[in-house]
Write a protein that holds these residues in place. Structure first.
Motif, PDB file in Angstrom:
ATOM      1  N   MET A 289      82.378  14.048  43.245  1.00  0.00           N
ATOM      2  CA  MET A 289      81.554  13.040  42.573  1.00  0.00           C
ATOM      3  C   MET A 289      80.542  12.437  43.538  1.00  0.00           C
ATOM      4  O   MET A 289      79.373  12.206  43.194  1.00  0.00           O
ATOM      5  CB  MET A 289      82.447  11.942  41.979  1.00  0.00           C
ATOM      6  CG  MET A 289      83.427  12.442  40.935  1.00  0.00           C
ATOM      7  SD  MET A 289      82.611  13.227  39.536  1.00  0.00           S
ATOM      8  CE  MET A 289      81.659  11.866  38.909  1.00  0.00           C
ATOM      9  N   SER A 290      81.010  12.183  44.759  1.00  0.00           N
ATOM     10  CA  SER A 290      80.109  11.622  45.768  1.00  0.00           C
ATOM     11  C   SER A 290      78.959  12.565  46.060  1.00  0.00           C
ATOM     12  O   SER A 290      77.801  12.147  46.196  1.00  0.00           O
ATOM     13  CB  SER A 290      80.880  11.325  47.068  1.00  0.00           C
ATOM     14  OG  SER A 290      81.885  10.381  46.847  1.00  0.00           O
ATOM     15  N   LYS A 291      79.286  13.872  46.160  1.00  0.00           N
ATOM     16  CA  LYS A 291      78.243  14.868  46.415  1.00  0.00           C
ATOM     17  C   LYS A 291      77.222  14.881  45.295  1.00  0.00           C
ATOM     18  O   LYS A 291      76.009  14.945  45.537  1.00  0.00           O
ATOM     19  CB  LYS A 291      78.871  16.261  46.552  1.00  0.00           C
ATOM     20  CG  LYS A 291      79.446  16.547  47.923  1.00  0.00           C
ATOM     21  CD  LYS A 291      79.944  17.982  47.987  1.00  0.00           C
ATOM     22  CE  LYS A 291      80.522  18.295  49.359  1.00  0.00           C
ATOM     23  NZ  LYS A 291      81.016  19.692  49.444  1.00  0.00           N
ATOM     24  N   MET A 292      77.694  14.807  44.050  1.00  0.00           N
ATOM     25  CA  MET A 292      76.787  14.878  42.920  1.00  0.00           C
ATOM     26  C   MET A 292      75.847  13.669  42.887  1.00  0.00           C
ATOM     27  O   MET A 292      74.630  13.806  42.706  1.00  0.00           O
ATOM     28  CB  MET A 292      77.578  14.955  41.609  1.00  0.00           C
ATOM     29  CG  MET A 292      76.689  15.224  40.404  1.00  0.00           C
ATOM     30  SD  MET A 292      77.619  15.477  38.898  1.00  0.00           S
ATOM     31  CE  MET A 292      78.157  13.813  38.578  1.00  0.00           C
ATOM     32  N   ILE A 293      76.437  12.479  43.101  1.00  0.00           N
ATOM     33  CA  ILE A 293      75.607  11.265  43.082  1.00  0.00           C
ATOM     34  C   ILE A 293      74.653  11.258  44.274  1.00  0.00           C
ATOM     35  O   ILE A 293      73.490  10.867  44.156  1.00  0.00           O
ATOM     36  CB  ILE A 293      76.503  10.009  43.090  1.00  0.00           C
ATOM     37  CG1 ILE A 293      77.367   9.965  41.823  1.00  0.00           C
ATOM     38  CG2 ILE A 293      75.659   8.750  43.187  1.00  0.00           C
ATOM     39  CD1 ILE A 293      78.413   8.889  41.820  1.00  0.00           C
ATOM     40  N   PHE A 294      75.152  11.738  45.420  1.00  0.00           N
ATOM     41  CA  PHE A 294      74.292  11.807  46.603  1.00  0.00           C
ATOM     42  C   PHE A 294      73.125  12.771  46.366  1.00  0.00           C
ATOM     43  O   PHE A 294      71.982  12.507  46.740  1.00  0.00           O
ATOM     44  CB  PHE A 294      75.109  12.260  47.813  1.00  0.00           C
ATOM     45  CG  PHE A 294      74.301  12.407  49.080  1.00  0.00           C
ATOM     46  CD1 PHE A 294      73.911  11.286  49.797  1.00  0.00           C
ATOM     47  CD2 PHE A 294      73.915  13.661  49.529  1.00  0.00           C
ATOM     48  CE1 PHE A 294      73.156  11.414  50.955  1.00  0.00           C
ATOM     49  CE2 PHE A 294      73.173  13.808  50.676  1.00  0.00           C
ATOM     50  CZ  PHE A 294      72.791  12.677  51.399  1.00  0.00           C
ATOM     51  N   ILE A 295      73.416  13.909  45.733  1.00  0.00           N
ATOM     52  CA  ILE A 295      72.359  14.883  45.432  1.00  0.00           C
ATOM     53  C   ILE A 295      71.324  14.267  44.496  1.00  0.00           C
ATOM     54  O   ILE A 295      70.108  14.416  44.691  1.00  0.00           O
ATOM     55  CB  ILE A 295      72.967  16.154  44.807  1.00  0.00           C
ATOM     56  CG1 ILE A 295      73.749  16.938  45.864  1.00  0.00           C
ATOM     57  CG2 ILE A 295      71.869  17.044  44.206  1.00  0.00           C
ATOM     58  CD1 ILE A 295      74.580  18.062  45.275  1.00  0.00           C
ATOM     59  N   GLN A 296      71.793  13.533  43.479  1.00  0.00           N
ATOM     60  CA  GLN A 296      70.870  12.908  42.528  1.00  0.00           C
ATOM     61  C   GLN A 296      69.949  11.901  43.228  1.00  0.00           C
ATOM     62  O   GLN A 296      68.725  11.918  43.048  1.00  0.00           O
ATOM     63  CB  GLN A 296      71.659  12.209  41.416  1.00  0.00           C
ATOM     64  CG  GLN A 296      72.353  13.165  40.463  1.00  0.00           C
ATOM     65  CD  GLN A 296      73.212  12.432  39.467  1.00  0.00           C
ATOM     66  OE1 GLN A 296      73.754  11.366  39.754  1.00  0.00           O
ATOM     67  NE2 GLN A 296      73.371  13.009  38.282  1.00  0.00           N
ATOM     68  N   SER A 297      70.550  11.003  44.017  1.00  0.00           N
ATOM     69  CA  SER A 297      69.734   9.975  44.696  1.00  0.00           C
ATOM     70  C   SER A 297      68.778  10.612  45.703  1.00  0.00           C
ATOM     71  O   SER A 297      67.626  10.191  45.830  1.00  0.00           O
ATOM     72  CB  SER A 297      70.648   8.960  45.401  1.00  0.00           C
ATOM     73  OG  SER A 297      71.413   9.588  46.421  1.00  0.00           O
ATOM     74  N   THR A 298      69.258  11.655  46.405  1.00  0.00           N
ATOM     75  CA  THR A 298      68.411  12.321  47.392  1.00  0.00           C
ATOM     76  C   THR A 298      67.244  13.040  46.727  1.00  0.00           C
ATOM     77  O   THR A 298      66.106  12.996  47.224  1.00  0.00           O
ATOM     78  CB  THR A 298      69.235  13.324  48.224  1.00  0.00           C
ATOM     79  OG1 THR A 298      70.338  12.644  48.830  1.00  0.00           O
ATOM     80  CG2 THR A 298      68.383  13.950  49.320  1.00  0.00           C
ATOM     81  N   MET A 299      67.509  13.688  45.585  1.00  0.00           N
ATOM     82  CA  MET A 299      66.437  14.393  44.871  1.00  0.00           C
ATOM     83  C   MET A 299      65.371  13.407  44.386  1.00  0.00           C
ATOM     84  O   MET A 299      64.169  13.682  44.492  1.00  0.00           O
ATOM     85  CB  MET A 299      67.016  15.174  43.688  1.00  0.00           C
ATOM     86  CG  MET A 299      67.834  16.399  44.113  1.00  0.00           C
ATOM     87  SD  MET A 299      68.705  17.181  42.734  1.00  0.00           S
ATOM     88  CE  MET A 299      67.340  17.782  41.765  1.00  0.00           C
ATOM     89  N   ILE A 300      65.812  12.271  43.848  1.00  0.00           N
ATOM     90  CA  ILE A 300      64.850  11.239  43.414  1.00  0.00           C
ATOM     91  C   ILE A 300      64.019  10.769  44.604  1.00  0.00           C
ATOM     92  O   ILE A 300      62.787  10.645  44.534  1.00  0.00           O
ATOM     93  CB  ILE A 300      65.596  10.053  42.766  1.00  0.00           C
ATOM     94  CG1 ILE A 300      66.184  10.461  41.419  1.00  0.00           C
ATOM     95  CG2 ILE A 300      64.660   8.855  42.598  1.00  0.00           C
ATOM     96  CD1 ILE A 300      67.068   9.399  40.790  1.00  0.00           C
ATOM     97  N   ASN A 301      64.707  10.501  45.722  1.00  0.00           N
ATOM     98  CA  ASN A 301      64.041   9.973  46.914  1.00  0.00           C
ATOM     99  C   ASN A 301      63.058  10.979  47.496  1.00  0.00           C
ATOM    100  O   ASN A 301      61.910  10.649  47.807  1.00  0.00           O
ATOM    101  CB  ASN A 301      65.101   9.600  47.956  1.00  0.00           C
ATOM    102  CG  ASN A 301      64.590   8.592  48.961  1.00  0.00           C
ATOM    103  OD1 ASN A 301      63.430   8.187  48.924  1.00  0.00           O
ATOM    104  ND2 ASN A 301      65.447   8.190  49.874  1.00  0.00           N
TER     105      ASN A 301
END
Length: 827
Positions: A289-301
């Motif tokens: 879950m952490s990886k998925m949320i991290f990927i989402q925030s990183t992609m937005i950023n």
């Protein structure tokens, strides 16, 4: 890993509007930050380039005026070269030679083949006795190119280089540069001048005080003209402070943007937490879950930063040239420093990413049932602890504020204490605000119902459960208003105080200072008489540095600051209007504050003295009479004494006050005096007011650019969050319609909620902005000027925009089919 990336992308597609608005906010912020910071760097770089183009590597030029009939001798050159502060000397000879082809004489410079001369006149090839360099304009006139022969005074010279026209250097547009020995020969033949050089270019050792060096060189021959290649300190300091101002504003932009992104990301997570709960129930681990949320925030950023970088690059020509015109600062419009831009973009990415990790971490670690509970939880955790921490932090802040004003070392530590207090006040408020807000709204319910009716009651009652989820929206609006209030009030206060300070510093239109303070060798009477000789000068008075004297009181000696002045000249200029006694012996003039504090009156006789280092005691110098008490004393002096009081002769020349009805003419005439006294600095009131106003509008222009962008970004982010919140509550609005509330009532409910959020945020922002401003301005207490126009403009823009948008949205939701709304999944 691919499965996690696929899920992240799928959830992105389901929440495209939130994702795009987050990317848009980051992109605009990055473009603004890059444009401002690179513009500041380019402005500084342009100033250095212009200075280099004008003077090269030289620090001083030394020579004689033509009318003095004196020349630079080998003895003088040798004396200067032996000075320990001099790194290198280059001899320059000036003359005129005739080019046979067009039978005309041209300005000719004879130089040595060293880097100092080459940097000053911008040529690269070394010159022998039969080679020359000419400027582009002259080459065009002669139709000559490199390698051609040019006949000068009947002798052929090889053209080895063509340089750009040197308009910026103040040299005549058409010039010939030749070997210094050859130029000396022509000077002897044509001008009948036999000299080692016309003047010397001097490169000083690193760290050398140029004014001290010029005084030393002046001691070799008092008739020497010395020109110091100094950047305008006002422009230099202005660009340095502009650079600092831009960096601080850029950090604030990133912080507000980060709050917006967190608000959007929190909303994205709120809408996805149900899916997260299902995934956890099906066996997804916390790490996944952490990886998925991290990927989402990183992609937005990453998307926002890249788009912002690209927008800054594509718009550089327009933005840089526009800012240059707006702020009246020279800057290279075409130079986009990719290295600096990449560093700034990476730093911005890291700052925003750190903010995004907070909600990501919180959302990933909790269990499925906790996810569901947390998603709909209305109250805030650790409320009692928050209130206790609030009280502790406010108490510490008050202590630091008081300490900053009463501590003996407040001058050294006051700024740090006030900054710490400000940070703690803001932290305390951000901790307690979410806890207090629901209680405040509850108390507004009865009063609001009486005034605005049942729609207001329903809207606020419906709003309270959303407070926890939307606290960041209010804090973002508050942060925007806090920056607007603090920035506008600080800039306006500085402008007003600066103008008041200039009026005090300029009792006459022109002021002449020494740059060396107590190390000056200027004789005040000599300089005063030289200035008085100028045709457009009306009157002149002189002023010394401050000395520390002792006044004998009833029980002890009292310290006072005294200045030596020419009392008669000061009186003539109206700067000592109460002084009537024409006899200066043993007369002193005292400031009104000093006289009131120690009960001094006109005609009273007092004993004055000085502290003696030899005796380690105060030595009485005699009895003096208070001849006048003046309300306004210059430069912080408590007492004026005449220069004739030799027993108080410690202070040295500091300043001339020059009165004239023709300021521009006098300033030009004083530039001639400057060659005789190179350490003096000439300032005039009108010019400094113009410069101060220009500097203010430079910062004001950047500030307004930042605030306008922040307002737009904040409105986009906040309105996006509110729109999504409203859409997530469409079932509730449908239920209200089944209970008899009409579509117009639904519109009023939505408007009441939105306007309440925005009004609370605006009010708190203004309040915090004023608190922060008053606390920080305790560093230099004075009158504070509030810029109401900026504050009102932002409030009106936010309320008007929100009213128009959510009136349309309320009407749209109010007219939807009730059955469809009740069956629609709004999560």
């Amino acid at each position: 890993m691919k499965t996690i990336q696929g899920l992240a992308l799928r959830l992105f597609r389901d929440n495209k509007f939130i994702v795009f608005s987050s990317i848009f906010s980051i992109a605009i912020a990055i473009m603004l930050v890059l444009s401002m910071v690179l513009f500041s760097f380019n402005a500084q770089s342009t100033l250095k380039d212009e200075f280099k183009q004008m003077y090269g590597d030289m620090d001083l030029s030394v020579g004689f005026n033509m009318e003095q009939n004196k020349v630079v001798s080998p003895t003088l050159t040798n004396q200067i070269s032996k000075n320990k502060r001099v790194e290198h000397i280059s001899k320059v000879s000036l003359t005129h030679v005739k080019i046979n082809k067009i039978n005309s004489s041209f300005y000719t410079i004879g130089v040595e083949n060293d880097q100092l001369a080459k940097s000053r006149y911008h040529f690269k090839r070394s010159l022998d006795e039969r080679s020359i360099v000419i400027n582009k304009g002259l080459a065009k006139t002669l139709n000559a190119k490199v390698g051609d022969k040019v006949v000068i005074e009947g002798k052929p010279f090889t053209l080895v280089e063509i340089i750009k026209d040197l308009d910026a250097t103040g040299i005549a547009p058409d010039i010939i540069i030749m070997n210094q020995k050859t130029a000396n020969m022509y000077a002897k033949i044509n001008d009948h001048i036999n000299a080692d050089a016309t003047y010397l270019l001097i490169k000083a050792n690193e760290g050398t005080n140029l004014f001290t060096l010029s005084n030393q060189i002046k001691s070799y021959d008092k008739d020497l003209r010395i020109d110091i290649t100094e950047q305008d300190p006002l422009i230099k300091n202005n660009l340095q402070s502009l650079h600092t101002f831009v960096i601080v504003l850029s950090i604030l932009v990133l912080i507000v943007t980060s709050l917006l992104i967190i608000s959007n990301f929190e909303l994205l997570l709120y809408k996805m937490k149900n899916q997260f709960a299902i995934m956890r129930s099906l066996g997804a681990t916390t790490k996944q879950m952490s990886k998925m949320i991290f990927i989402q925030s990183t992609m937005i950023n990453i998307a926002g930063v890249c788009i912002g970088f690209l927008l800054a690059f594509l718009s550089q020509q327009f933005i840089y040239s526009w800012m240059s015109k707006l702020l009246d600062i020279s800057s290279s419009a075409t130079h986009f420093d990719v290295g600096i831009a990449v560093i700034i973009a990476i730093c911005s990415f890291i700052i925003i990413q750190l903010f995004l990790l907070i909600p990501s971490y919180k959302s990933a670690k909790i269990l499925p049932i906790k996810v569901m509970q947390e998603n709909e939880k209305l109250d805030f955790g650790y409320s009692k602890i928050r209130v206790i921490l609030f009280k502790i932090l406010v108490g510490i802040s008050l202590f630091l504020i008081i300490a900053s004003q009463v501590m003996p070392t407040k001058g050294q530590n006051g700024v740090l204490l006030l900054l710490t207090a400000t940070v703690l006040i803001l932290l305390a408020f951000f901790l307690v605000f979410p806890v207090w807000l629901p209680n405040i709204l509850e108390k507004l319910l009865p009063l609001g119902q009486k005034i605005f009716g049942r729609e207001y009651y329903v809207s606020i009652k419906n709003l309270i459960p959303q407070v926890k989820k939307n606290t960041l929206i209010i804090l973002t609006i508050s942060a925007l208003m806090m920056i607007a209030v603090f920035g506008s009030v600080t800039l306006r206060t500085i402008q007003v105080n600066e103008q008041e300070g200039l009026k005090i510093d300029f009792p006459t239109p022109v002021v002449v200072d020494t740059r060396l303070n107590s190390n000056t060798k200027i004789e005040p009477e000599e300089l005063t008489k030289e200035v008085e000789k100028l045709s457009d000068v009306k009157s002149v008075s002189n002023f010394s540095t401050l000395g520390l004297g002792e006044l004998k009181g009833q029980k002890k000696f009292i310290d006072f600051n005294y200045a030596l002045v020419d009392v008669q000249r000061l009186q003539k200029q109206g700067l000592a209007p109460h002084f009537k006694n024409q006899n200066n012996d043993n007369n002193i003039i005292v400031s009104k504050d000093f006289a009131r504090q120690y009960h001094l009156k006109p005609g009273q006789k007092v004993q004055l003295g000085l502290y003696s280092d030899e005796r380690q005691d105060i030595e009485t110098k005699g009895t003096y009479m208070v001849s006048a008490i003046e309300k306004q004393m210059l430069n912080g002096a408590d007492v004026y004494m005449d220069w004739s009081h030799k027993e108080f002769s410690g202070p040295t020349f500091f300043r001339l006050y020059v009165d004239s009805n023709h300021v521009e003419s006098v300033v030009k005439q004083l530039e001639g005096v400057k060659s005789q006294f190179p350490e003096i600095k000439i300032s005039n009131y009108d010019q400094l007011v113009k410069q101060a106003t220009a500097m203010f509008y430079q910062r004001w222009g950047i500030f307004m650019l930042v605030i306008t962008t922040l307002v737009i970004c904040t409105m986009v982010g906040v309105f996006n969050s509110l729109v999504n919140n409203i859409y997530s509550k469409r079932k509730e609005y449908a239920v209200l319609r089944t209970m008899g509330i009409k579509p117009t009532g639904i519109r009023n409910v939505i408007l009441s909620q939105v306007i309440t959020y925005i009004m609370i945020g605006l009010f708190i922002g203004v309040l915090l902005g004023l608190v922060v401003t008053y606390v920080l301005l305790l560093v230099d207490p004075g009158k504070i000027t509030i810029d109401y126009k900026v504050i009102i403009a932002i409030i009106v823009a936010m309320i008007t925009s929100s009213t128009l948008l959510f009136t349309y949205l309320g009407n749209k939701i109010g007219n939807q089919s009730i059955s469809l709304e009740l069956t629609n999944d709004n999560k």
